[in-house]
Design a protein around this motif. Structure first.
Motif, PDB file in Angstrom:
ATOM      1  N   SER A  11     -27.195   9.132   4.436  1.00 35.15           N
ATOM      2  CA  SER A  11     -27.669   7.747   4.550  1.00 35.15           C
ATOM      3  C   SER A  11     -26.624   6.947   5.306  1.00 35.15           C
ATOM      4  O   SER A  11     -25.428   7.114   5.067  1.00 35.15           O
ATOM      5  N   ARG A  13     -26.819   3.633   5.184  1.00 39.15           N
ATOM      6  CA  ARG A  13     -26.847   2.336   4.515  1.00 39.15           C
ATOM      7  C   ARG A  13     -25.498   2.036   3.848  1.00 39.15           C
ATOM      8  O   ARG A  13     -24.960   2.892   3.147  1.00 39.15           O
ATOM      9  N   SER A  16     -25.452   2.614   0.061  1.00 39.60           N
ATOM     10  CA  SER A  16     -26.258   3.807  -0.260  1.00 39.60           C
ATOM     11  C   SER A  16     -26.044   4.300  -1.700  1.00 39.60           C
ATOM     12  O   SER A  16     -24.918   4.597  -2.114  1.00 39.60           O
ATOM     13  N   ASN A  18     -27.097   7.132  -2.648  1.00 38.40           N
ATOM     14  CA  ASN A  18     -26.752   8.558  -2.552  1.00 38.40           C
ATOM     15  C   ASN A  18     -25.268   8.772  -2.285  1.00 38.40           C
ATOM     16  O   ASN A  18     -24.692   9.759  -2.743  1.00 38.40           O
ATOM     17  N   GLU A  82     -34.837  10.513  -0.128  1.00 37.45           N
ATOM     18  CA  GLU A  82     -36.149  11.034   0.286  1.00 37.45           C
ATOM     19  C   GLU A  82     -36.793   9.958   1.151  1.00 37.45           C
ATOM     20  O   GLU A  82     -36.848   8.805   0.741  1.00 37.45           O
ATOM     21  N   ASN A  84     -40.335   9.073   2.920  1.00 33.40           N
ATOM     22  CA  ASN A  84     -41.749   9.429   3.061  1.00 33.40           C
ATOM     23  C   ASN A  84     -42.042  10.832   2.524  1.00 33.40           C
ATOM     24  O   ASN A  84     -42.643  11.669   3.194  1.00 33.40           O
ATOM     25  N   SER A 117     -33.375   7.968  -5.560  1.00 32.79           N
ATOM     26  CA  SER A 117     -34.166   7.099  -4.694  1.00 32.79           C
ATOM     27  C   SER A 117     -34.607   5.892  -5.505  1.00 32.79           C
ATOM     28  O   SER A 117     -34.422   5.849  -6.726  1.00 32.79           O
TER      29      SER A 117
HETATM   30  C1  LIG Z   1     -38.042   5.255   5.829  1.00 29.02           C
HETATM   31  C2  LIG Z   1     -37.967   5.222   4.325  1.00 29.02           C
HETATM   32  C3  LIG Z   1     -38.826   5.991   3.584  1.00 29.02           C
HETATM   33  C4  LIG Z   1     -38.733   6.007   2.183  1.00 29.02           C
HETATM   34  N1  LIG Z   1     -39.540   6.851   1.474  1.00 29.02           N
HETATM   35  C5  LIG Z   1     -39.342   6.984   0.139  1.00 29.02           C
HETATM   36  C6  LIG Z   1     -40.059   7.958  -0.600  1.00 29.02           C
HETATM   37  O1  LIG Z   1     -40.851   8.713  -0.098  1.00 29.02           O
HETATM   38  N2  LIG Z   1     -39.792   8.065  -1.923  1.00 29.02           N
HETATM   39  C7  LIG Z   1     -38.888   7.249  -2.569  1.00 29.02           C
HETATM   40  O2  LIG Z   1     -38.686   7.390  -3.756  1.00 29.02           O
HETATM   41  N3  LIG Z   1     -38.207   6.313  -1.882  1.00 29.02           N
HETATM   42  C8  LIG Z   1     -38.407   6.160  -0.550  1.00 29.02           C
HETATM   43  N4  LIG Z   1     -37.700   5.228   0.158  1.00 29.02           N
HETATM   44  C9  LIG Z   1     -36.804   4.331  -0.560  1.00 29.02           C
HETATM   45  C10 LIG Z   1     -35.444   4.976  -0.723  1.00 29.02           C
HETATM   46  O3  LIG Z   1     -35.450   5.742  -1.895  1.00 29.02           O
HETATM   47  C11 LIG Z   1     -34.381   3.879  -0.862  1.00 29.02           C
HETATM   48  O4  LIG Z   1     -34.350   3.122   0.332  1.00 29.02           O
HETATM   49  C12 LIG Z   1     -33.026   4.461  -1.177  1.00 29.02           C
HETATM   50  O5  LIG Z   1     -32.162   3.409  -1.510  1.00 29.02           O
HETATM   51  C13 LIG Z   1     -32.471   5.242   0.015  1.00 29.02           C
HETATM   52  O6  LIG Z   1     -31.282   5.903  -0.344  1.00 29.02           O
HETATM   53  P1  LIG Z   1     -29.839   5.284  -0.040  1.00 29.02           P
HETATM   54  O7  LIG Z   1     -29.666   4.131  -1.008  1.00 29.02           O
HETATM   55  O8  LIG Z   1     -28.899   6.405  -0.327  1.00 29.02           O
HETATM   56  O9  LIG Z   1     -29.792   4.810   1.380  1.00 29.02           O
HETATM   57  C14 LIG Z   1     -37.801   5.180   1.529  1.00 29.02           C
HETATM   58  C15 LIG Z   1     -36.932   4.387   2.309  1.00 29.02           C
HETATM   59  C16 LIG Z   1     -37.008   4.406   3.682  1.00 29.02           C
HETATM   60  C17 LIG Z   1     -36.036   3.576   4.491  1.00 29.02           C
END
Ligand SMILES: Cc1cc2nc3c(=O)[nH]c(=O)nc-3n(C[C@H](O)[C@H](O)[C@H](O)COP(=O)(O)O)c2cc1C
Length: 204
Positions: A11, A13, A16, A18, A82, A84, A117
């Protein structure tokens, strides 16, 4: 025998979840005897895969940095969101780049995956998808994985430690078991295909 691991969160972000999960897992892996190098995903950032670019100039700097970081390690400690229901495109793109280098940088490595997530599934669906390209690149992915969500509830109010001691113990156990497995696998992973070692002819 010591086990060397490359740890990163897939990630970019700033806040994040993660990356925070990775920060919980790394000390457990170190306590289990692993030597862990933590890298930021930004270090491996690159353009979209382009076969023509690869054929003319090889790996771009970000994917090359990933290939270089893989060189000295036995395994990968990965925390990934994750997207999508699947592997983030950014991570898949990075795997696609290094998969074309020879010898193939992922060859003979092991890996362990964690995810959180914003949803209740905690990234489980994405982790199953993430196994596919890694295993396709002959990475031995540890059968057990950690996933839990929603991320804001996984972490305690300090935002860095795991709220539920049972889940923290689960991460600790996963790291202990994986490091032992990686130690046993070291130097004994599947034989490479010749195509993993010999440069491919350019596509026509
Ligand atoms: C393009 C995109 C697709 C996402 N799809 C899902 C998903 O399928 N399932 C889910 O639980 N969260 C989904 N999310 C939300 C992410 O779980 C959330 O943004 C999370 O904070 C991402 O991890 P990070 O904090 O480590 O960046 C999605 C986020 C983005 C930006």
């Amino acid at each position: 025998m010591s086990v060397k691991l490359l740890a990163f969160a897939a990630s970019l972000r700033k806040e994040s979840w993660n990356r925070k999960l990775l920060a919980v897992a790394v000390p457990y892996a170190e306590a289990a005897g692993a030597e862990v190098t933590v890298r930021h995903f930004r270090d491996f950032e690159g353009p979209m895969f382009d076969q023509d670019l690869f054929s003319t100039t090889g790996l771009p700097p970000g994917p090359q940095a990933f290939a270089d970081a893989l060189g000295p390690v036995d395994g990968i400690l990965l925390a990934t969101p994750e997207y999508n229901y699947s592997i983030p495109g950014t991570l898949k793109n990075l795997i696609d780049w290094v998969s074309r280098a020879r010898p193939m940088p992922l060859l003979g490595k092991s890996a362990v995956f964690l995810s959180t997530s914003s949803g209740v599934v905690g990234g489980a669906r994405g982790l199953w998808q993430t196994r596919i390209p890694f295993e396709g690149c002959r990475v031995s992915v540890y059968p057990e994985m950690f996933y839990n969500g929603p991320a804001p509830q996984l972490f305690a109010d300090d935002g860095v430690s795991i709220r539920d001691p049972k889940l923290a113990a689960g991460i600790e156990r996963l790291m202990r078991e994986y490091v032992e497995w990686a130690r046993r696998l070291k130097g004994s992973t599947a034989s490479p295909r010749s195509s993993d070692l010999i440069p491919r002819p350019p596509l026509t």
